[in-house]
Enzyme design. Structure first.
Site, PDB file in Angstrom:
ATOM      1  CG  ASP A   1       1.611   2.217   5.755  1.00 35.81           C
ATOM      2  OD1 ASP A   1       1.003   2.055   6.958  1.00 35.81           O
ATOM      3  OD2 ASP A   1       2.065   3.167   5.339  1.00 35.81           O
TER       4      ASP A   1
ATOM      5  CB  CYS B   1      -1.244   5.619  11.252  1.00 37.43           C
ATOM      6  SG  CYS B   1      -2.608   6.045   9.833  1.00 37.43           S
TER       7      CYS B   1
ATOM      8  N   GLY C   1       4.618   6.879  -1.499  1.00 37.20           N
ATOM      9  CA  GLY C   1       6.016   6.323  -1.200  1.00 37.20           C
ATOM     10  C   GLY C   1       6.695   6.501  -0.153  1.00 37.20           C
TER      11      GLY C   1
ATOM     12  CB  CYS D   1      -0.998   0.014   1.202  1.00 41.34           C
ATOM     13  SG  CYS D   1      -1.921  -1.324   1.245  1.00 41.34           S
ATOM     14  CB  ALA D   2       3.664   2.089  -2.449  1.00 38.70           C
TER      15      ALA D   2
HETATM   16  C1  LIG Z   1      -1.846   4.357   4.808  1.00 37.44           C
HETATM   17  S1  LIG Z   1      -2.001   4.865   3.108  1.00 37.44           S
HETATM   18  C2  LIG Z   1      -0.347   4.317   2.789  1.00 37.44           C
HETATM   19  C3  LIG Z   1       0.929   5.547   2.904  1.00 37.44           C
HETATM   20  C4  LIG Z   1       2.194   5.022   2.353  1.00 37.44           C
HETATM   21  N1  LIG Z   1       2.614   3.715   2.766  1.00 37.44           N
HETATM   22  C5  LIG Z   1       3.163   6.056   3.003  1.00 37.44           C
HETATM   23  O1  LIG Z   1       3.855   5.580   3.555  1.00 37.44           O
HETATM   24  O2  LIG Z   1       3.170   7.264   2.512  1.00 37.44           O
HETATM   25  C6  LIG Z   1      -2.792   3.303   2.469  1.00 37.44           C
HETATM   26  C7  LIG Z   1      -2.662   3.216   0.988  1.00 37.44           C
HETATM   27  O3  LIG Z   1      -3.468   1.868   0.815  1.00 37.44           O
HETATM   28  C8  LIG Z   1      -3.890   2.234  -0.670  1.00 37.44           C
HETATM   29  N2  LIG Z   1      -4.897   1.055  -0.866  1.00 37.44           N
HETATM   30  C9  LIG Z   1      -6.338   1.039  -0.622  1.00 37.44           C
HETATM   31  N3  LIG Z   1      -6.728  -0.289  -0.937  1.00 37.44           N
HETATM   32  C10 LIG Z   1      -5.698  -0.787  -1.479  1.00 37.44           C
HETATM   33  C11 LIG Z   1      -5.744  -2.356  -1.925  1.00 37.44           C
HETATM   34  N4  LIG Z   1      -6.733  -2.851  -2.076  1.00 37.44           N
HETATM   35  N5  LIG Z   1      -4.554  -2.657  -2.506  1.00 37.44           N
HETATM   36  C12 LIG Z   1      -3.618  -1.928  -2.296  1.00 37.44           C
HETATM   37  N6  LIG Z   1      -3.348  -0.633  -1.640  1.00 37.44           N
HETATM   38  C13 LIG Z   1      -4.687  -0.176  -1.369  1.00 37.44           C
HETATM   39  C14 LIG Z   1      -4.545   3.444  -0.666  1.00 37.44           C
HETATM   40  O4  LIG Z   1      -4.655   3.844  -1.723  1.00 37.44           O
HETATM   41  C15 LIG Z   1      -3.492   4.310   0.235  1.00 37.44           C
HETATM   42  O5  LIG Z   1      -2.465   4.701  -0.678  1.00 37.44           O
END
Ligand SMILES: C[S@@+](CC[C@H](N)C(=O)[O-])C[C@H]1O[C@@H](n2cnc3c(N)ncnc32)[C@H](O)[C@@H]1O
Length: 421
Positions: free
Chosen positions: A308, A359, A243, A239-240
């Site tokens: 994440d 978080c 980034g 879940c980048a």
């Molecule tokens: C907490 S944020 C990630 C923050 C990022 N890792 C950082 O350090 O800046 C959660 C992320 O999960 C993504 N997300 C939501 N559903 C998802 C899925 N089914 N598969 C992968 N990513 C997903 C969202 O688009 C969002 O960017």
């Protein structure tokens, strides 16, 4: 409610109007506070640093007082201007005379409301600025620490930076920031972190432009450290987003190996290219999910996968105080988190690591998701996170709490896939 900071003493009409309009965008139009303020300041470049400080303090002051204001307003829907008046008057930020000069008759209405309200009617949740259902959950799980936690979340977050060890040592980066007058200190828990005593225009500073430092909460740095990424490995950041943690993982890998940034939001992933370039990383590849063909070919091929997960972000209220005003569907979130973790786990090789992180400060999004995953996936075991990062707490999970660790609130579990699966 704490006494106002001395930054908010000389409020002018322009500050007041801006704060009222911004609160409407944040509360009523549901914009993120930092985004709304950022847009506003870009559109009003005539506002100097001190003006920005006044507007920011007014807006965040109201958001950090929101549950109490909502309670004082009663069932009657009040405008953001009314909230602003009640906040300014009841915290002693402005006396009635000064408030009247800024807000006219709304000052009288606010005074009447405050006189009619008995502070003893406030519940603990409202006093600590937490929605009632979340407060009850914290009381159950954190006991007497619930109040300390809530109060820590009501304070401003420090300015943390992660030093990119590909480009500079922490000592070198610190010395250059010191020469710029930014007075960095080292973060107590993360070996990559520096902390600044106040906000700074970092984006124009050479250490940022040259990729030596990246703004990142110390807690986020610790989550990346928990992956224990090594040079030459294949790692997926499932879940980048834009980034933040991908960059930290890439630096830990010393830009050697393969680092995949995955997310369903192409717009967020699109920011990684330029950030990776600034950080001197060439091993990052991005993939927009769902990409079933890619996921099938990558099954069991990663040394480590970081999830994440999207969450309630209750641990980030210091930075995003408006989030406590939003309704959260915890059932839907938990389902989504379980689905993402199950999908990501397929990428982990036998003997590889799977790190689940949020978080959030809610058990339903954290311990319960991990327990459900382990119950359905006998091939994975929870590893004691303190063998990688020791924050002085017991138990197999990494739990970062603002009042104990000075970081945003985070949860992380480190799981190992058994070699024989
Ligand atoms: C907490 S944020 C990630 C923050 C990022 N890792 C950082 O350090 O800046 C959660 C992320 O999960 C993504 N997300 C939501 N559903 C998802 C899925 N089914 N598969 C992968 N990513 C997903 C969202 O688009 C969002 O960017």
């Amino acid at each position: 409610m704490a006494a106002p900071s001395s930054a908010v003493t000389r409020i002018r009409a322009a500050h007041w109007q801006a704060a009222a309009l911004l609160l409407e965008k944040i509360r009523d139009d549901r914009q993120a506070a930092d985004v709304a303020l950022g847009h506003w300041f870009r559109e009003h470049r005539q506002m100097g640093g001190r003006d920005r400080g006044h507007v920011t303090a007014l807006v965040y002051g109201v958001l950090r007082d929101a549950m109490r204001l909502q309670r004082m307003a009663g069932p009657q829907p009040l405008s953001c201007r009314d909230w602003l008046c009640m906040h300014a008057l009841s915290t002693g930020l402005l006396d009635h005379h000064a408030l009247h000069a800024l807000a006219g008759d709304a000052a009288d209405a606010a005074r009447t409301r405050l006189q009619a309200f008995d502070d003893a009617a406030l519940g603990d949740a409202e006093r600590h600025n937490v929605p009632e259902s979340i407060w009850r959950h914290w009381q159950t799980h954190y006991g007497h620490e619930a109040a300390l936690l809530a109060d820590a979340l009501n304070r401003e977050a420090p300015v943390d930076l992660r030093v990119n060890l590909l480009k500079a040592s922490r000592e070198r980066a610190s010395a250059v920031l010191q020469d710029l007058g930014l007075e960095p200190t080292t973060t107590p828990l993360s070996p990559w972190g520096l902390r600044l005593p106040r906000r700074a225009a970092l984006q124009s500073a050479a250490p940022y432009r040259e990729g030596w430092v990246e703004p990142q909460d110390e807690g986020s740095q610790l989550l990346a450290l928990l992956v224990d990424a090594k040079p030459g490995e294949r790692i997926a950041d499932f879940c980048a987003g834009a980034g933040g943690k991908t960059l930290a993982l890439g630096a830990a890998m010393q830009n050697r190996g393969e680092l995949w940034a995955l997310d369903i939001a192409a717009s967020r992933l699109s920011r990684i290219g330029s950030r990776a370039q600034r950080a001197g990383l060439s091993i990052v590849q991005a993939c927009v999910l769902p990409d079933d063909a890619w996921l099938t070919t990558q099954r069991g091929r990663f040394d480590a996968v970081l999830v994440d997960a999207p969450c309630s972000a209750t641990g980030t209220w210091r930075r995003n105080p408006e989030l406590r005003l939003r309704d959260i569907d915890f059932t839907a979130l938990a389902l989504q988190q379980r689905g993402i973790l199950a999908a990501a786990a397929r990428l982990v090789r036998p003997g590889g690591r799977l790190i689940y992180a949020t978080c959030s400060l809610m058990r339903d999004e954290n311990e319960a998701v991990v327990a459900d995953f382990i119950a359905r996936n006998a091939g994975f075991d929870v590893e004691d996170a303190s063998t990688v990062i020791n924050c002085g707490d017991s138990g197999p999970f990494l739990r970062l709490l603002p009042h104990r660790h000075g970081t945003d609130g985070f949860f992380a579990a480190r799981m190992l896939r058994r070699n024989d699966t």
